[in-house]
Design an enzyme around this catalytic site. Structure first.
Site, PDB file in Angstrom:
ATOM      1  N   CYS A 114       1.905   0.806   1.864  1.00  0.00           N
ATOM      2  CA  CYS A 114       1.911   1.106   0.233  1.00  0.00           C
ATOM      3  C   CYS A 114       2.944   0.423  -0.382  1.00  0.00           C
ATOM      4  O   CYS A 114       2.883  -0.385  -1.170  1.00  0.00           O
ATOM      5  CB  CYS A 114       1.596   2.593   0.079  1.00  0.00           C
ATOM      6  SG  CYS A 114       1.397   2.969  -1.816  1.00  0.00           S
ATOM      7  N   CYS A 210      -1.094  10.703   0.522  1.00  0.00           N
ATOM      8  CA  CYS A 210      -1.521  10.779  -0.793  1.00  0.00           C
ATOM      9  C   CYS A 210      -3.120  10.917  -0.865  1.00  0.00           C
ATOM     10  O   CYS A 210      -3.864  11.536  -1.712  1.00  0.00           O
ATOM     11  CB  CYS A 210      -0.991   9.938  -1.988  1.00  0.00           C
ATOM     12  SG  CYS A 210      -1.476   8.369  -1.890  1.00  0.00           S
TER      13      CYS A 210
END
Length: 370
Positions: A114, A210
């Site tokens: 990410c 997440c």
């Protein structure tokens, strides 16, 4: 309250700082520190995934809640706030990769992927499109100016250090990035948020990946890749069957729990995962000892450093003495729990020299002789 690491060449009145805002306390305080410099400050939030879909709970749009929190902070600080939808890009480059790595018998680190892609590459482009002088984030690392330019260093608070996840940061990105929280302990960050009356001052830190907020990685992978829970055999190194498993996605190298194999002379650990045969290979702890690892896609930000270095092969592991010989990372002493798919991050003291991805490992001679 200090303004943190916002040294820029332009006069304060001409500066523009873009802050990556997740809706949490860390990025909110970064926005506050940026605004305190007098520079024009813009908060940017990337909508990366639908939390309700990830958890299977209708209406549980965490992404929406975090966006609302970020917007409320920006309103409180009197700064602009923009939201950009990057859900499809995040799914392709992070979530799909996460699932495919598990299917291949490797242990993925989506937070690094990410940062390498959606967060830094895409946010860089957005920040530059907005005419920013820098991009500030809430990561707990330090940017230190050295003789050869900006360097990446571990956070002052070892318990909060996130440098392992940022090893792929490039020198060009470091020139543009700012990490105001790298020299602060977390309690002070919360104090600043409370002093400013920010509603996120007491917001809990996220503990899981997440897009897997409940920590059930296997269920997500099965949802994305229905064949992921195909059963297979648990075997010893000689190939003898010891038991059965319900899918490679439930295991990682070094794991002991969940094997459910009794009657053994000593505890057994996962040594490797064979995606081709769907076998989980197990053995005693000494068989986990690794002498070296081959690493790929090496990112080097250590300049001309040629001295001793240490390597960290798991996010929670301590750096250990090692040397880099081409693409081989050779440990001074056997290292345990080295898993393909994880990152090997290299340090010189507190400075991050770079790192790469663990592709395969070499068993220590002591383990082979046992």
């Amino acid at each position: 309250m200090t303004s943190g690491d916002f040294q820029l060449s332009a006069p304060v009145s001409a500066r523009r700082i873009v802050v990556a805002m997740s809706g949490g306390v860390d990025s909110s305080v970064v926005a506050a520190l940026a605004a305190r410099t007098g520079a024009e400050t813009i908060g940017v939030t990337l909508q990366l995934y639908d939390h309700g879909e990830a958890t299977g709970r209708k209406g549980a749009c965490c992404a929406g809640r975090d966006i609302r929190d970020a917007r409320a902070v920006c309103d409180r600080l009197g700064i602009a706030h923009y939201v950009f939808d990057h859900e499809s890009r995040f799914r392709e480059s992070v979530i799909d990769d996460f699932a495919d790595e598990y299917l291949a018998g490797r242990t993925p680190i989506p937070c690094v992927k990410c940062n390498m892609g959606v967060k830094f590459t895409d946010l860089f482009r957005l920040a530059r499109d907005l005419g920013a002088d820098c991009l500030a984030t809430g990561h707990y690392v330090r940017r230190v100016m050295g003789a050869e330019g900006a360097e990446l260093h571990r956070a002052a608070d070892p318990a909060r250090d996130q440098s392992y996840f940022l090893f792929a940061t490039t020198s060009e990105q470091l020139d543009f990035l700012r990490f105001p929280l790298g020299g602060m302990p977390k309690p002070r960050v919360r104090e600043i948020a409370a002093e400013l009356g920010l509603l996120v001052a007491g917001k809990p830190d996220s503990q899981d990946i997440c897009f897997v907020p409940d920590g059930d990685y296997a269920s997500l992978v099965k949802k994305l890749r229905p064949t992921a829970d195909t059963a297979g055999d648990i075997v010893d190194e000689a190939g003898s069957k010891l038991g059965e498993h319900k899918g490679l996605i439930h295991f990682t190298v070094g794991q002991r729990r969940g094997l459910e194999i009794g009657g053994q002379a000593e505890p057994l650990y996962v040594l490797r995962l064979d995606a081709a045969t769907r076998q989980v290979v197990v053995g005693p702890k000494r068989a986990l000892a690794v002498a070296a690892a081959r690493i790929t896609d090496i990112n080097w930000i250590g300049g001309n450093h040629t001295g001793p270095l240490t390597a960290k092969v798991r996010s929670l592991a301590k750096p250990v003495p090692a040397r880099l010989d081409g693409d081989r990372l050779v440990f001074d002493q056997p290292e345990y729990g080295v898993a393909p798919g994880q990152a090997a991050v290299l340090y010189a003291g507190d400075r991050v020299l770079g790192g790469g991805w663990i592709a395969e490992t070499e068993r220590a001679q002591s383990a082979l002789a046992a």
